[in-house]
Design a protein around this motif. Structure first.
Motif, PDB file in Angstrom:
ATOM      1  N   UNK A   1      70.957  34.394  76.754  1.00 34.00           N
ATOM      2  CA  UNK A   1      72.405  34.346  76.934  1.00 34.00           C
ATOM      3  C   UNK A   1      73.121  34.015  75.629  1.00 34.00           C
ATOM      4  N   UNK A   2      72.397  34.168  74.514  1.00 29.76           N
ATOM      5  CA  UNK A   2      72.964  33.873  73.201  1.00 29.76           C
ATOM      6  C   UNK A   2      73.742  35.083  72.674  1.00 29.76           C
ATOM      7  N   UNK A   3      74.260  34.955  71.456  1.00 28.22           N
ATOM      8  CA  UNK A   3      75.059  36.035  70.858  1.00 28.22           C
ATOM      9  C   UNK A   3      74.231  36.955  69.962  1.00 28.22           C
ATOM     10  N   UNK A   4      72.936  36.751  69.934  1.00 25.83           N
ATOM     11  CA  UNK A   4      72.092  37.590  69.079  1.00 25.83           C
ATOM     12  C   UNK A   4      72.023  39.013  69.619  1.00 25.83           C
ATOM     13  N   UNK A   5      71.892  39.969  68.693  1.00 25.42           N
ATOM     14  CA  UNK A   5      71.757  41.379  69.038  1.00 25.42           C
ATOM     15  C   UNK A   5      70.300  41.805  68.850  1.00 25.42           C
ATOM     16  N   UNK A   6      69.775  42.460  69.890  1.00 19.10           N
ATOM     17  CA  UNK A   6      68.390  42.920  69.823  1.00 19.10           C
ATOM     18  C   UNK A   6      68.355  44.449  69.843  1.00 19.10           C
ATOM     19  N   UNK A   7      67.444  45.054  69.045  1.00 15.19           N
ATOM     20  CA  UNK A   7      66.346  44.439  68.281  1.00 15.19           C
ATOM     21  C   UNK A   7      66.728  43.982  66.878  1.00 15.19           C
ATOM     22  N   UNK A   8      68.013  44.089  66.476  1.00 12.88           N
ATOM     23  CA  UNK A   8      68.392  43.777  65.106  1.00 12.88           C
ATOM     24  C   UNK A   8      68.002  42.362  64.682  1.00 12.88           C
ATOM     25  N   UNK A   9      68.159  41.369  65.599  1.00  8.79           N
ATOM     26  CA  UNK A   9      67.957  39.966  65.228  1.00  8.79           C
ATOM     27  C   UNK A   9      66.564  39.443  65.557  1.00  8.79           C
ATOM     28  N   UNK A  10      65.655  40.329  65.963  1.00  6.91           N
ATOM     29  CA  UNK A  10      64.285  39.880  66.243  1.00  6.91           C
ATOM     30  C   UNK A  10      63.618  39.453  64.940  1.00  6.91           C
ATOM     31  N   UNK A  11      63.041  38.268  64.959  1.00  6.61           N
ATOM     32  CA  UNK A  11      62.359  37.738  63.785  1.00  6.61           C
ATOM     33  C   UNK A  11      63.262  37.015  62.818  1.00  6.61           C
ATOM     34  N   UNK A  12      64.566  36.946  63.113  1.00  6.94           N
ATOM     35  CA  UNK A  12      65.504  36.244  62.234  1.00  6.94           C
ATOM     36  C   UNK A  12      65.839  34.873  62.832  1.00  6.94           C
ATOM     37  N   UNK A  13      65.366  33.861  62.205  1.00 11.56           N
ATOM     38  CA  UNK A  13      65.625  32.506  62.670  1.00 11.56           C
ATOM     39  C   UNK A  13      64.683  32.061  63.765  1.00 11.56           C
ATOM     40  N   UNK A  14      64.779  30.756  64.081  1.00 11.40           N
ATOM     41  CA  UNK A  14      63.904  30.194  65.107  1.00 11.40           C
ATOM     42  C   UNK A  14      64.505  30.351  66.491  1.00 11.40           C
ATOM     43  N   UNK A  15      63.673  30.324  67.534  1.00 14.31           N
ATOM     44  CA  UNK A  15      64.195  30.367  68.910  1.00 14.31           C
ATOM     45  C   UNK A  15      65.114  29.178  69.182  1.00 14.31           C
ATOM     46  N   UNK A  16      66.099  29.380  70.031  1.00 14.77           N
ATOM     47  CA  UNK A  16      67.092  28.344  70.321  1.00 14.77           C
ATOM     48  C   UNK A  16      66.552  27.320  71.320  1.00 14.77           C
ATOM     49  N   UNK A  17      67.426  26.350  71.665  1.00 18.45           N
ATOM     50  CA  UNK A  17      67.037  25.272  72.577  1.00 18.45           C
ATOM     51  C   UNK A  17      66.633  25.803  73.945  1.00 18.45           C
TER      52      UNK A  17
END
Length: 608
Positions: free
Chosen positions: A153-169
């Motif tokens: 339910x985050x604002x990340x776009x997939x697959x563009x943001x896969x592998x960018x940053x750590x998983x959220x809470x």
């Protein structure tokens, strides 16, 4: 008619049940109410000194005349009131408007679809499931489906943001499958979305059967990671199912009702149970009032006799309204069978009433933008001081003086637990010419009460719920005497006392008893902040006046310039520097400055 004339007329009414109809100057009906004793109820509106909330105050201000209809019983008055309100829809009677509307489940069209609850369809290519008549049910379904299948339910776009940053809470607490980690295939994600939609469309029974079948297939293929995810989804659905058994009614047809109030509104929340299941929640907001009892008395009959399409067998409430037996009788006549109207004292239904109350408080917090912390703080303050209701409007006063006998007072306002700087006021003493804090405080509050009686503007038109004085028993005694026979006489009054280090120590009651605050950390911090802010406000005013005096004394060094001319120059130019730099024509243009004085000032500053 004036307010006094309306009061005189109300005193002539009988002590009998009936309905009263209040009109404005144009003859329009602005309020309709019922009363057990017409004289007692109607006269309360127009008698001086009776406190009212903002909504009733506005109604009284616009009242010009009233009529009454005497009935044989309270029951007849209730029936007549409901019919008259339905017919005329008066401005100051409560309006039954809630957040109910058509809602949809939205499924986005993208590589990794998202599921959300929305209130309207848009032309964005997404799939919309619905419409549903209950926005509450849609939100609950979507939240459950997203939690069970751990959809992001985050604002990340997939697959563009896969592998960018750590998983959220959410991923760490098991509410998200962490697509961003790169460990979830698009196929696994698609199955999760399909499962969530299946759950929304068909309920728990079918999806559990399907998931168990998929888990067994994955285990046979030794795809243990996928089997583990399916197992977690099954466990989550079963956990939700177990939890829903708690949020159930033991009665097939039951409404659960509770009220909550904030500084500016009252919220009524209703949980509707049919076949024992929670099927809907309705919330009604009533602004410009804090009177929970008045809203309850008017809302319940209007909701069930005008707005609701169905009267259930059982209605559990947080508190019974006035004349509840007549209301129950009317509900039974309308339904055609017995209706239980009661306050549950223990058990699951009592918990459901508390749940409704929590929903009402949460809605008020969302509506006003305030956090529940402030309301809790005001509740705690009210309990500690023995107040009947939380003090939504608090006024605090402090006196600041200097050696020549001149005193000023500062008034600060806290509304809803927060400073309301638009309400701050300052007073320069007009009758006290010595350093007498008691007399100065008495004059200040006397003038405050006088402004309220005259219908003053801004904060002066508001009646506070609590008055705090910087000082002890002497200040309280002086102010109580000053407020006698004024509309503010009934406002709770306390003194704020400090210890030897000039820090807040406690509160003094009108009887001289001290309330220690050290054991109540939050209230201690709250009162300290009020006291410090009042002290700052009063002292700033004194310093500003002292500065003005210093400037004025500088101008009085000019031969031929007295206090009046110096004051006029400062009023026009604001600073001595501006006076020094002004041309002769500019000095002459200042109101209250003669040409002779202007020339004297001009020559003086050109020579020095």
């Amino acid at each position: 008619m004036t307010k006094y004339e309306l009061w005189q007329k109300a005193k002539m009414l009988p002590l009998l049940p009936g309905v009263y109809i209040i009109r404005n100057k144009a003859g329009e009906i602005i309020y309709i109410g019922k009363a057990k004793r017409l004289r007692t109820r109607v006269s309360q509106y127009f008698r001086e000194g009776v406190p009212h909330d903002a909504k009733v105050t506005k109604m009284i201000h616009n009242a010009y005349e009233f009529d009454v209809i005497v009935t044989q019983s309270e029951f007849e008055a209730l029936v007549l009131e409901c019919s008259q309100i339905k017919q005329h829809k008066p401005k100051y009677n409560i309006l039954l408007k809630d957040d109910k509307g058509y809602s949809y489940v939205k499924v986005t069209k993208e590589a990794y679809p998202r599921i959300s609850a929305v209130l309207q369809k848009e032309d964005d290519g997404a799939e919309y499931i619905g419409p549903y008549t209950s926005s509450f049910a849609v939100r609950e379904m979507v939240e459950t489906a997203n939690n069970v299948f751990r959809l992001p339910r985050c604002n990340k776009k997939f697959p563009q943001d896969i592998g960018k940053g750590r998983p959220c809470l959410n991923a760490h607490i098991g509410l998200c499958m962490a697509v961003c980690s790169g460990k979830i295939s698009r196929e696994m994600y698609g199955e999760a979305v399909d499962g969530a939609l299946h759950l929304i469309r068909h309920g728990q029974g079918e999806i559990l059967k399907l998931l168990r079948q998929r888990m067994e297939e994955a285990a046979e293929k030794l795809d243990f990671e996928r089997a583990a995810m399916l197992r977690d989804q099954i466990n989550a659905i079963e956990k939700v199912s177990r939890g829903q058994k708690v949020v159930r009614s033991s009665v097939d047809e039951q409404d659960v009702f509770a009220l909550a109030a904030s500084a500016t509104a009252v919220c009524a929340a209703i949980l509707r149970f049919r076949e024992g299941r929670l099927v809907d929640k309705r919330e009604f907001l009533f602004h410009d009032t804090q009177d929970v009892t008045a809203v309850r008395n008017e809302f319940l009959p209007r909701y069930y006799l005008e707005d609701s399409e169905f009267i259930p067998k059982s209605i559990a409430v947080d508190q019974l309204p006035d004349g509840w037996e007549d209301l129950r009788r009317l509900l039974e006549e309308t339904r055609g069978s017995r209706v239980q109207l009661y306050v549950p004292r223990r058990g699951d239904t009592a918990k459901l009433v508390e749940m409704a109350r929590t929903n009402a408080f949460e809605r008020l917090a969302r509506e006003s933008g305030r956090y529940a912390r402030e309301q809790k703080l005001l509740d705690e303050t009210a309990a500690l001081l023995g107040l009947r209701q939380p003090p939504q409007v608090i006024e605090s006063y402090d006196i600041s003086n200097w050696g020549d006998g001149t005193s000023v007072a500062g008034m600060v306002v806290f509304e809803g637990g927060k400073p309301k700087k638009a309400g701050y006021r300052r007073f320069k003493m007009q009758t006290v010419f010595v350093n007498d804090d008691y007399a100065s405080m008495a004059e200040t509050l006397s003038r405050r009460a006088s402004e309220y009686e005259k219908g003053g503007r801004g904060q002066f038109a508001v009646k506070p719920d609590l008055i705090l004085l910087d000082g002890g028993k002497g200040q309280i005694s002086a102010v109580r005497k000053a407020l006698e026979n004024t509309p503010l006489a009934a406002v709770p009054l306390f003194g704020m006392v400090k210890d030897d280090r000039h820090r807040t120590r406690g509160l003094i009651t009108p009887d001289g008893e001290e309330i220690q605050l050290s054991m109540h950390k939050s209230v201690f911090s709250f009162i300290t902040s009020i006291q410090d802010e009042t002290h700052r406000w009063a002292n700033d005013y004194r310093k500003r006046l002292q500065k003005g005096r210093a400037y004025a004394s500088t101008l009085q060094n000019v031969p031929g310039v007295g206090p009046a001319t110096a004051k006029a120059l400062l009023s026009h130019f604001k600073t001595v520097t501006a006076v020094r730099q002004a041309e002769y024509e500019e000095l002459c243009a200042a109101k209250g400055v003669s040409k002779r004085a202007a020339k004297a000032v001009y020559d003086y500053f050109r020579q020095t």
